[in-house]
Design a protein around this motif. Sequence first.
Motif, short mmCIF file in Angstrom:
data_model
loop_
_atom_site.label_atom_id
_atom_site.label_comp_id
_atom_site.label_asym_id
_atom_site.label_seq_id
_atom_site.Cartn_x
_atom_site.Cartn_y
_atom_site.Cartn_z
N ASP A 1 -27.14 38.97 99.63
CA ASP A 1 -25.70 38.77 99.82
C ASP A 1 -25.10 39.73 100.86
O ASP A 1 -24.09 39.41 101.48
N ASP B 1 -25.96 40.72 103.84
CA ASP B 1 -25.85 40.26 105.22
C ASP B 1 -26.07 38.74 105.34
O ASP B 1 -26.25 38.22 106.44
N GLY B 2 -26.08 38.05 104.21
CA GLY B 2 -26.23 36.60 104.24
C GLY B 2 -27.58 36.14 104.76
O GLY B 2 -27.70 35.04 105.28
N SER C 1 -19.05 32.35 91.83
CA SER C 1 -18.38 31.38 92.69
C SER C 1 -18.17 31.98 94.07
O SER C 1 -17.66 33.09 94.20
N GLY C 2 -18.56 31.29 95.09
CA GLY C 2 -18.38 31.78 96.46
C GLY C 2 -19.18 30.93 97.42
O GLY C 2 -20.28 30.47 97.09
N LEU C 3 -18.63 30.73 98.60
CA LEU C 3 -19.29 29.87 99.59
C LEU C 3 -20.64 30.45 100.00
O LEU C 3 -21.65 29.74 100.04
N GLU C 4 -20.67 31.75 100.26
CA GLU C 4 -21.91 32.35 100.74
C GLU C 4 -22.96 32.43 99.64
O GLU C 4 -24.11 32.03 99.84
N THR C 5 -22.56 32.90 98.48
CA THR C 5 -23.55 33.09 97.40
C THR C 5 -24.13 31.75 96.95
O THR C 5 -25.34 31.64 96.69
N THR D 1 -24.32 28.94 98.78
CA THR D 1 -25.13 28.41 99.88
C THR D 1 -26.49 29.09 99.91
O THR D 1 -27.52 28.44 100.10
N GLY E 1 -18.17 25.53 92.49
CA GLY E 1 -16.88 25.35 93.16
C GLY E 1 -16.96 25.20 94.66
O GLY E 1 -15.97 24.91 95.31
N HIS E 2 -18.16 25.40 95.24
CA HIS E 2 -18.26 25.36 96.70
C HIS E 2 -19.41 24.50 97.20
O HIS E 2 -19.16 23.40 97.70
N ASP F 1 -21.95 21.94 98.17
CA ASP F 1 -22.02 20.51 97.87
C ASP F 1 -23.37 20.15 97.24
O ASP F 1 -24.42 20.36 97.87
#
Lengths: 287, 208
Positions: free
Chosen positions: B62, B64-65, B147-151, B153, B187-188, B190
């Motif tokens: 998480d 540095d993605g 919940s989070g877009l990066e985590t 993904t 929540g993010h 798809d």
Amino acid sequence: MRWIRRVSLDRLILRQLATQLFLLPLGQRPVRGDPGWGKSQSAVSHCEHSKSHRCWAGSGPEAFLGIAVLASLAAHPFAVAQTPPNPAPAQRFTVVLDPAHGGDDTGGRLASGQTEKTATLAFSVRLRSLLAARGMAVVTTRESDATVDPTRRAAIANHAKAGACLSLHATESGSGIHLFTSSLAPTQAGLFVPWKTAQSGWIGRSLALAGAFNSALLHESFNVTLSRTALIGVDSMTCPALAIEIAPERGPDGRVTAEPDDADYQAHTANALATALLEWRMEAHQP
Amino acid sequence: MIPRYQRILFSVLLLAALIMGGVLWHLRERAHQRLLAGEDSAPTKAPEVAAAEQATLLVANDADGSMIVQARSLPLPADPSARARVLLGNLLDLYAAPDAAHPVAGGAAGIAQVFLMPARGSKDPENSRDQFAVVNLTGTFAASHPSGLETETLTVLSICGTLRANLPHVTQVRFLVDGMERPNLAGHADLTRTYLTADAVPVASGNP
């Protein structure tokens, strides 16, 4: 004379049909005050609430051809993409802000106890005022704590014919600002594109927009992560689109120095984004 | 004075009762033995221990993605579906560790099943070895995922990347939660779309 009148009448009917089916370009659609405005709005609301995703967004006059092929298209959810970026010279630069979540959908929860939906709305309001002060037209997908369907968010963005569409998020994980473009494979923008993958024709412009944001944020010493993701809503937008996730600001030791809902941190981020959008507007040669 | 015929009758009846009691006791013992034999759950065959093999896990970070490639020696079953499940279970166990760089609760129990089937859309479906994986996550795992877009993904991409690294024929992945399609993970991200494992290459940090 009679046949000329008849042809004109047929064209009028075709035009009305096209408006109802949402095939007309935005500039040719009736607007508030026009006689056909009510019908146009009903078409919009039909599109926005359509569960079958059988919705179309506007294109050029060739969109009339769509009526002839409607039967073959009826089985597939399609959107008519706007032709990539060739905006009218006099059109004002428009930015769509999409504060994620809202209503029953609270999103994540931040360390302060605040919900993601509240943090994104606050950030949207902050950024909107900065952009308006810089002479940009701003369209938001929600102004209050309301539930907005992802399809409707994309429909609002597509109607606005925006120069940039930003989906705003906040998280407790990671650090700095996370910039996401759609992970759809890039395609040539055609007349008809599937609604769920309408963004595929705009991937190149979206990546360029991400580059502009990355530069502006790095200039302001933000820790930036660039990535790609699959996000319902953004994947249906026919504009240069980004999902921006604000994560906590962390020091070199990994400790949090500012939470995503911190007012100063949000103001600093909004300033950097407004600067990026100014540069992007100049690049797009729009007033 | 008891008549003689009554004494004889009583003796015969007593003898018959004793014989019937003995027979009943014998039948009861036989039934008991049969019941015990039916419920015997002791293993009849010693469990086989799979040999440890080299496996590659794509572990999300998480901070540095990014996704880091980690080589591990794991006992893996021969069946590809079971193999995929064990691999993904090990990946989620890493995320459930206290000092994980991508903390997600649940661990291996978060993977309910992994199904492998011939991939759709292959140019030559009869000769193609491409496979389509359906990863069935548990509702508990999805509910406890941050919940989070990066985590979100990163979780999805690391699962796809791990499958690709160890089962190269798996080209497409779909996700279910408790056997049902779900719009997103937490929540993010798809979950209604099919992910291509070729897209799940390790992502480096965007900036130094």
